[in-house]
Design a protein around this motif. Structure first.
Motif, PDB file in Angstrom:
ATOM      1  N   PRO A   6      44.999  44.224  -4.499  1.00  0.00           N
ATOM      2  CA  PRO A   6      45.516  43.405  -5.602  1.00  0.00           C
ATOM      3  C   PRO A   6      44.566  42.296  -6.029  1.00  0.00           C
ATOM      4  O   PRO A   6      44.665  41.795  -7.149  1.00  0.00           O
ATOM      5  CB  PRO A   6      46.808  42.826  -5.019  1.00  0.00           C
ATOM      6  CG  PRO A   6      47.215  43.775  -3.939  1.00  0.00           C
ATOM      7  CD  PRO A   6      45.932  44.283  -3.361  1.00  0.00           C
ATOM      8  N   ILE A   7      43.630  41.895  -5.159  1.00  0.00           N
ATOM      9  CA  ILE A   7      42.713  40.811  -5.501  1.00  0.00           C
ATOM     10  C   ILE A   7      41.905  41.138  -6.744  1.00  0.00           C
ATOM     11  O   ILE A   7      41.442  40.229  -7.449  1.00  0.00           O
ATOM     12  CB  ILE A   7      41.776  40.500  -4.308  1.00  0.00           C
ATOM     13  CG1 ILE A   7      41.044  39.160  -4.517  1.00  0.00           C
ATOM     14  CG2 ILE A   7      40.802  41.639  -4.084  1.00  0.00           C
ATOM     15  CD1 ILE A   7      41.941  37.964  -4.543  1.00  0.00           C
ATOM     16  N   TRP A   8      41.748  42.411  -7.057  1.00  0.00           N
ATOM     17  CA  TRP A   8      40.951  42.766  -8.238  1.00  0.00           C
ATOM     18  C   TRP A   8      41.668  42.407  -9.523  1.00  0.00           C
ATOM     19  O   TRP A   8      41.029  42.217 -10.561  1.00  0.00           O
ATOM     20  CB  TRP A   8      40.556  44.237  -8.185  1.00  0.00           C
ATOM     21  CG  TRP A   8      39.523  44.434  -7.116  1.00  0.00           C
ATOM     22  CD1 TRP A   8      39.733  44.866  -5.839  1.00  0.00           C
ATOM     23  CD2 TRP A   8      38.133  44.130  -7.207  1.00  0.00           C
ATOM     24  NE1 TRP A   8      38.556  44.850  -5.134  1.00  0.00           N
ATOM     25  CE2 TRP A   8      37.554  44.404  -5.941  1.00  0.00           C
ATOM     26  CE3 TRP A   8      37.324  43.646  -8.230  1.00  0.00           C
ATOM     27  CZ2 TRP A   8      36.204  44.211  -5.684  1.00  0.00           C
ATOM     28  CZ3 TRP A   8      35.968  43.458  -7.964  1.00  0.00           C
ATOM     29  CH2 TRP A   8      35.418  43.730  -6.701  1.00  0.00           C
ATOM     30  N   VAL A   9      42.982  42.295  -9.485  1.00  0.00           N
ATOM     31  CA  VAL A   9      43.711  41.775 -10.647  1.00  0.00           C
ATOM     32  C   VAL A   9      43.311  40.321 -10.851  1.00  0.00           C
ATOM     33  O   VAL A   9      43.039  39.878 -11.984  1.00  0.00           O
ATOM     34  CB  VAL A   9      45.233  41.895 -10.449  1.00  0.00           C
ATOM     35  CG1 VAL A   9      45.976  41.347 -11.667  1.00  0.00           C
ATOM     36  CG2 VAL A   9      45.632  43.338 -10.176  1.00  0.00           C
ATOM     37  N   PHE A  10      43.246  39.573  -9.767  1.00  0.00           N
ATOM     38  CA  PHE A  10      42.842  38.176  -9.846  1.00  0.00           C
ATOM     39  C   PHE A  10      41.431  38.043 -10.396  1.00  0.00           C
ATOM     40  O   PHE A  10      41.172  37.240 -11.306  1.00  0.00           O
ATOM     41  CB  PHE A  10      42.927  37.523  -8.467  1.00  0.00           C
ATOM     42  CG  PHE A  10      42.286  36.168  -8.404  1.00  0.00           C
ATOM     43  CD1 PHE A  10      42.960  35.050  -8.878  1.00  0.00           C
ATOM     44  CD2 PHE A  10      41.005  36.014  -7.891  1.00  0.00           C
ATOM     45  CE1 PHE A  10      42.358  33.793  -8.846  1.00  0.00           C
ATOM     46  CE2 PHE A  10      40.402  34.767  -7.851  1.00  0.00           C
ATOM     47  CZ  PHE A  10      41.079  33.658  -8.329  1.00  0.00           C
ATOM     48  N   TYR A  11      40.493  38.808  -9.855  1.00  0.00           N
ATOM     49  CA  TYR A  11      39.108  38.719 -10.315  1.00  0.00           C
ATOM     50  C   TYR A  11      38.999  38.995 -11.812  1.00  0.00           C
ATOM     51  O   TYR A  11      38.299  38.288 -12.549  1.00  0.00           O
ATOM     52  CB  TYR A  11      38.230  39.705  -9.549  1.00  0.00           C
ATOM     53  CG  TYR A  11      37.850  39.275  -8.158  1.00  0.00           C
ATOM     54  CD1 TYR A  11      37.471  37.964  -7.889  1.00  0.00           C
ATOM     55  CD2 TYR A  11      37.855  40.173  -7.097  1.00  0.00           C
ATOM     56  CE1 TYR A  11      37.118  37.567  -6.609  1.00  0.00           C
ATOM     57  CE2 TYR A  11      37.501  39.790  -5.815  1.00  0.00           C
ATOM     58  CZ  TYR A  11      37.130  38.487  -5.571  1.00  0.00           C
ATOM     59  OH  TYR A  11      36.780  38.095  -4.300  1.00  0.00           O
ATOM     60  N   ALA A  12      39.673  40.048 -12.273  1.00  0.00           N
ATOM     61  CA  ALA A  12      39.588  40.421 -13.686  1.00  0.00           C
ATOM     62  C   ALA A  12      40.137  39.315 -14.574  1.00  0.00           C
ATOM     63  O   ALA A  12      39.531  38.969 -15.598  1.00  0.00           O
ATOM     64  CB  ALA A  12      40.333  41.731 -13.933  1.00  0.00           C
ATOM     65  N   CYS A  13      41.278  38.744 -14.188  1.00  0.00           N
ATOM     66  CA  CYS A  13      41.888  37.686 -14.996  1.00  0.00           C
ATOM     67  C   CYS A  13      41.080  36.398 -14.916  1.00  0.00           C
ATOM     68  O   CYS A  13      40.875  35.719 -15.931  1.00  0.00           O
ATOM     69  CB  CYS A  13      43.325  37.449 -14.547  1.00  0.00           C
ATOM     70  SG  CYS A  13      44.428  38.832 -14.905  1.00  0.00           S
ATOM     71  N   ARG A  14      40.624  36.048 -13.736  1.00  0.00           N
ATOM     72  CA  ARG A  14      39.822  34.829 -13.603  1.00  0.00           C
ATOM     73  C   ARG A  14      38.550  34.902 -14.438  1.00  0.00           C
ATOM     74  O   ARG A  14      38.197  33.950 -15.145  1.00  0.00           O
ATOM     75  CB  ARG A  14      39.459  34.618 -12.126  1.00  0.00           C
ATOM     76  CG  ARG A  14      38.650  33.357 -11.856  1.00  0.00           C
ATOM     77  CD  ARG A  14      37.931  33.419 -10.520  1.00  0.00           C
ATOM     78  NE  ARG A  14      36.913  34.466 -10.492  1.00  0.00           N
ATOM     79  CZ  ARG A  14      36.148  34.725  -9.433  1.00  0.00           C
ATOM     80  NH1 ARG A  14      36.314  34.039  -8.318  1.00  0.00           N
ATOM     81  NH2 ARG A  14      35.235  35.682  -9.481  1.00  0.00           N
ATOM     82  N   ASP A  15      37.843  36.035 -14.356  1.00  0.00           N
ATOM     83  CA  ASP A  15      36.531  36.144 -14.981  1.00  0.00           C
ATOM     84  C   ASP A  15      36.590  36.300 -16.496  1.00  0.00           C
ATOM     85  O   ASP A  15      35.570  36.141 -17.169  1.00  0.00           O
ATOM     86  CB  ASP A  15      35.759  37.323 -14.368  1.00  0.00           C
ATOM     87  CG  ASP A  15      35.442  37.096 -12.893  1.00  0.00           C
ATOM     88  OD1 ASP A  15      35.546  35.939 -12.436  1.00  0.00           O
ATOM     89  OD2 ASP A  15      35.104  38.083 -12.210  1.00  0.00           O
ATOM     90  N   VAL A  16      37.762  36.618 -17.037  1.00  0.00           N
ATOM     91  CA  VAL A  16      37.883  36.807 -18.485  1.00  0.00           C
ATOM     92  C   VAL A  16      38.795  35.759 -19.105  1.00  0.00           C
ATOM     93  O   VAL A  16      38.416  35.054 -20.042  1.00  0.00           O
ATOM     94  CB  VAL A  16      38.399  38.224 -18.822  1.00  0.00           C
ATOM     95  CG1 VAL A  16      38.595  38.378 -20.331  1.00  0.00           C
ATOM     96  CG2 VAL A  16      37.433  39.280 -18.306  1.00  0.00           C
ATOM     97  N   LEU A  17      39.998  35.629 -18.588  1.00  0.00           N
ATOM     98  CA  LEU A  17      40.976  34.726 -19.196  1.00  0.00           C
ATOM     99  C   LEU A  17      40.649  33.266 -18.947  1.00  0.00           C
ATOM    100  O   LEU A  17      41.147  32.388 -19.673  1.00  0.00           O
ATOM    101  CB  LEU A  17      42.377  35.043 -18.663  1.00  0.00           C
ATOM    102  CG  LEU A  17      42.865  36.482 -18.866  1.00  0.00           C
ATOM    103  CD1 LEU A  17      44.266  36.638 -18.311  1.00  0.00           C
ATOM    104  CD2 LEU A  17      42.809  36.878 -20.337  1.00  0.00           C
ATOM    105  N   GLU A  18      39.809  32.993 -17.958  1.00  0.00           N
ATOM    106  CA  GLU A  18      39.490  31.605 -17.645  1.00  0.00           C
ATOM    107  C   GLU A  18      38.118  31.195 -18.160  1.00  0.00           C
ATOM    108  O   GLU A  18      37.484  30.271 -17.638  1.00  0.00           O
ATOM    109  CB  GLU A  18      39.598  31.372 -16.139  1.00  0.00           C
ATOM    110  CG  GLU A  18      41.020  31.555 -15.617  1.00  0.00           C
ATOM    111  CD  GLU A  18      41.148  31.304 -14.130  1.00  0.00           C
ATOM    112  OE1 GLU A  18      40.162  30.825 -13.503  1.00  0.00           O
ATOM    113  OE2 GLU A  18      42.230  31.581 -13.571  1.00  0.00           O
ATOM    114  N   ARG A  19      37.648  31.865 -19.193  1.00  0.00           N
ATOM    115  CA  ARG A  19      36.414  31.447 -19.847  1.00  0.00           C
ATOM    116  C   ARG A  19      36.549  31.609 -21.350  1.00  0.00           C
ATOM    117  O   ARG A  19      37.352  32.404 -21.836  1.00  0.00           O
ATOM    118  CB  ARG A  19      35.209  32.246 -19.326  1.00  0.00           C
ATOM    119  CG  ARG A  19      35.214  33.731 -19.657  1.00  0.00           C
ATOM    120  CD  ARG A  19      33.992  34.388 -19.036  1.00  0.00           C
ATOM    121  NE  ARG A  19      33.968  35.840 -19.222  1.00  0.00           N
ATOM    122  CZ  ARG A  19      33.330  36.445 -20.219  1.00  0.00           C
ATOM    123  NH1 ARG A  19      32.687  35.736 -21.126  1.00  0.00           N
ATOM    124  NH2 ARG A  19      33.338  37.764 -20.309  1.00  0.00           N
TER     125      ARG A  19
END
Length: 312
Positions: free
Chosen positions: A186-199
């Protein structure tokens, strides 16, 4: 590594490619073996190999190549994983076991058997393929090694972006499946959202030869993040947070461009992701298919956190 970007025919034949590709063309009236039969044949081939580690590499290389290059449904491949997962432990030959022990390979259990319920070597190769595809997602063709070791472009195959998108669609669907938590994190959901939605949206850059434009890469990344959230968001929401922190505390607490806080995976962060998805869906720069996925992802976040506090 992966052979996905290699020119077809430039490598030795992979014995697992034919049965895996055959599953993708399976129909109700076809004589092609079902996933269970294919899984049994695969297990026997790996177990009888004099080098099971290499056989496993070939198996997952053929599997992930099918994932990335096929435009058909991933359901047969998900069914094959379930069929492999259900296979009983397989005893290796004494020669193969001795070789594995000398090489200190981790694909065999303490009893010297292959335990298929762990899908040996799957996770490690998934990570390798993911990272390669992500790094080359802006490539508009397939790499071809030219004379003198230089890189040229071949028109064979799809773009790197298409390969990466298919791979992430499959991976998110795997996470969503009943047994997906054993095979995708599930951590890959976090990575994808962090790296896109948080920039912020990247600034426009002049297009480069054989590369997608910065706008195209951004749209691809938004779509991938939305797919991870839509299909894998519930798995991340339900994941053991302390377990996540045990392995990925630094990543969870790292400050980002739009989330300059060291608070990990809080409810407020989920709210922020939901608002970002909704904003992206209405800004008018994404294509209709991407907008539809982004809206679906925002609705998943809304359902998970309660909806009324999302602010839209």
């Amino acid at each position: 590594m992966t052979t996905i970007f290699d020119i077809p025919g430039s490598n030795s034949p992979n014995a697992f490619s034919t049965p895996i590709q055959a599953l993708l063309t399976l129909s109700k009236h076809s004589s092609t073996p079902a996933p269970d039969e294919t899984a049994t044949n695969i297990v026997n081939s790996v177990a009888s190999s004099s080098d099971p580690a290499h056989a496993l590499w070939e198996l997952w290389d053929a599997f992930f190549t099918a994932v990335a290059t096929s435009s058909t449904s991933h359901e047969p491949l998900l069914a094959l994983l379930d069929a492999l997962h259900a296979q009983p432990p397989t005893q290796l030959s004494l020669r193969a076991r001795a070789k594995a022990e000398r090489q200190r390979n981790s694909y065999i259990g303490a009893d010297g058997n292959l335990h298929w319920q762990t899908l040996p070597q799957f996770s490690a190769q998934w990570r390798d393929v993911h990272d390669v595809l992500e790094a080359w997602r802006d490539w508009d063709g397939v790499r071809d090694s030219g004379a003198g070791g230089s890189w040229t472009v071949s028109t064979v195959g799809s773009s790197g972006g298409e390969y990466f998108l298919r791979f992430c669609v499959f991976s998110a669907a795997l996470l969503k499946s009943t047994k997906g938590k054993d095979k995708a994190y599930p951590i890959w959901v976090f990575y994808a959202c962090r790296d896109v939605l948080e920039r912020e949206r990247p600034q426009f850059c002049p297009p480069k030869a054989h590369r997608m434009s910065s706008e195209q890469v951004w749209a691809l990344d938004v779509r991938v993040a939305a797919i991870w959230m839509r299909d894998g968001g519930p798995a991340l929401w339900e994941a053991d947070y302390e377990g996540l922190r045990q392995h990925w505390a630094a990543a969870l607490d790292e400050k980002t461009e739009l989330w300059p806080r060291e608070e990990g995976l809080t409810r407020e962060r989920w709210l922020f992701w939901g608002n970002r998805l909704r904003a992206l869906s209405t800004e008018g720069t994404l294509d209709k298919e991407t907008v539809a996925v982004v809206i679906e992802a925002a609705e998943v976040v809304s359902l998970l956190v309660g909806g009324s506090n999302l602010g839209y």
